[in-house]
Design a protein around this motif. Structure first.
Motif: not given
Ligand SMILES: Cc1cc2nc3c(=O)[nH]c(=O)nc-3n(C[C@H](O)[C@H](O)[C@H](O)COP(=O)(O)OP(=O)(O)OC[C@H]3O[C@@H](n4cnc5c(N)ncnc54)[C@H](O)[C@@H]3O)c2cc1C
Length: 445
Positions: A36-41, A56-58, A60-62, A64-68, A72-74, A217-219, A315-317
């Motif tokens: 439940g990061g941005l990709a999954g959502i 969609l199953v997450e 932990d909490e949506i 809560g991984g890299m997305t937070m 956030a440049k698009i 979509a687990t990163h 964070a990491q990617d």
């Protein structure tokens, strides 16, 4: 250490799979989205729009991984990627990559007309402090592709550059404000971790879920049996500080009117959020050493001496062999199993591209640019040798602490008090609790 996004936006909560109202005993969903990061959502959002029966199953909490922890440049400007794609795959694929990301940017613009999430159009710049030739090569590539870009001599940054490549009218936003509105009617189960996969099944801590199609979509993808993701990706960690100033003149100095990134992946990135300046950098392969926050703080002390650090985070990617994400069928020999990963620190547009391609795949529709992202494309690349060597060295390094993912030696990260794996980027707390995958479980310390 919490990011500015976490501190300023709370997200709604969702029950687990066992309490999910749409839970279907022994029935199949069309699609199960894991993560439940941005990709999954975004996948869930597009599936809902298309009338597909999904869950969609997450774990932990949506988000809560890299997305937070993003900046956030698009943008479709992903450092100097077009010269590389053109050289490796030709002009047609370079155009596909550009068009896919521009299409994603348009999708955000449309959605953000009705979602208050501080979405702002900004020009994007990739600057160089010493390599004008690299910038000119990128401009040449874009010209061959017939896509717009410009060279600028000066950028509004307090450093000497040799110029920059400019993409007009890109965007930035508050990612969690965006997600907060987007998820309101989506079918999501939180605290539901997938522990095992079978054919069209996923075993979770709240029971088994059946689905015709499963999207990972687990990163970092968590199935090792297929796809060789452990060889064709590694993780790179970077650091962010948000600078704030009290006096008017200093506040003005923090305003840079654009989004900037160094062409060198060891360089820095800049964007504003309200009256703050977000500085990113200090990057290194996870598990290795690098400049970290100290590098950013030194830069701030030199160029913005009166500003204070209001927030700091890291964070990491996932970094792919050729800088292009892996979006599509998980592997050549898998059916009904898909993946969205390898966003190379450009996950805002890449997540939207993934949602578009994967929704179309479920609908059995072709997406014009899908082949450029095909996860089964050739693995012949010098980075593959680097990844293999890194893994071999870490496997052979004597250490009492080893990563449960594939057995590599863990290294202690004293800035963040964590045990980090240099092979694939899994991270654990001092007590052994899993922080970042691809490892799936806590570690006995
Ligand atoms: C410092 C930094 C700055 C960045 N800035 C930008 C930027 O300006 N613009 C841009 O485009 N990109 C940027 N990126 C990249 C972008 O933030 C990421 O690519 C993106 O957030 C990744 O989203 P994701 O959904 O793939 O992963 P995540 O957000 O990590 O989501 C994965 C989710 O899967 C869940 N999960 C894992 N395992 C399981 C399991 N077994 N069962 C169920 N759930 C599971 C996790 O709990 C997690 O919530 C940046 C990256 C970094 C490191």
């Amino acid at each position: 250490m919490e990011s500015i996004w976490q501190k300023t936006q709370k997200l709604p909560s969702f029950g687990s799979f066992s309490s999910n109202k749409s839970k279907k005993a022994n029935q199949k969903y069309d699609v199960l989205i894991v993560g439940g990061g941005l990709a999954g959502i975004l996948c869930a959002y597009k599936m809902q729009q298309a009338g597909i029966d999904y869950l969609l199953v997450e774990a932990d909490e949506i988000c809560g991984g890299m997305t937070m922890n993003t900046t956030a440049k698009i943008t479709s400007q992903h450092r100097l990627i077009y010269g590389d794609i053109l050289e490796r795959y030709g002009v047609e694929r370079a155009r596909m990559y550009y068009d896919a990301n521009e299409h994603a940017l348009d999708d955000y613009a449309r959605l953000c007309e009705s979602i208050e999430c501080d979405f702002e159009r900004k020009d994007s710049y990739v600057y160089s402090v010493d390599h004008p030739k690299k910038l000119l090569r990128e401009l040449e590539a874009l010209e061959k592709m017939g896509r717009p870009a410009a060279f600028v001599n000066d950028v509004s940054l307090p450093i000497e550059t040799v110029g920059a490549v400019k993409f007009e009218l890109q965007a930035q936003f508050h990612p969690l404000k965006f997600v907060e509105r987007l998820v309101q009617n989506l079918n999501i189960a939180e605290h539901t971790k997938v522990k095992e996969f079978g054919v069209h099944t996923a075993v979770t801590n709240h029971g088994t879920i059946f689905a015709d199609n499963i999207i990972i979509a687990t990163h970092f993808p968590i199935i090792n049996k297929h796809g060789m993701y452990f060889l064709k990706m590694y993780q790179n960690r970077s650091y962010v500080i948000a600078l704030q100033a009290t006096n008017h003149q200093e506040r003005e100095a923090l305003q840079i009117n654009g989004m900037y990134v160094d062409e060198n992946d060891k360089g820095m990135s800049f964007r504003n959020y309200q009256d703050m300046l977000l500085l990113g950098g200090g990057a290194h392969r996870t598990g290795k050493s690098g400049g970290k926050w100290q590098e950013l703080e030194n830069f701030a002390a030199e160029h913005y001496p009166k500003a204070e650090v209001a927030y700091r985070w890291a964070a990491q990617d996932c970094i792919t062999l050729d800088g292009i994400p892996y979006i599509g069928a998980y592997a050549k020999n898998t059916t009904g199993l898909y993946v969205a990963t390898g966003f190379n620190k450009w996950g805002m547009t890449s997540a939207m591209v993934a949602a578009e391609i994967l929704t179309n795949k479920i609908l059995k529709k072709h997406t014009p640019y899908e082949e450029v992202f095909d996860p089964s494309r050739s693995m012949m690349h010098p980075q593959l040798v680097c990844n293999a060597l890194e893994a071999t060295c870490n496997l052979l390094t004597p250490s009492t602490k080893r990563c449960p993912h594939m057995g590599c030696a863990l290294k202690w990260n004293k800035e963040e008090n964590s045990w980090d794996c240099a092979c694939h980027g899994s991270r654990f707390t001092e007590a052994g609790k899993l922080i970042n995958n691809p490892a799936c479980d806590d570690k006995d310390m």
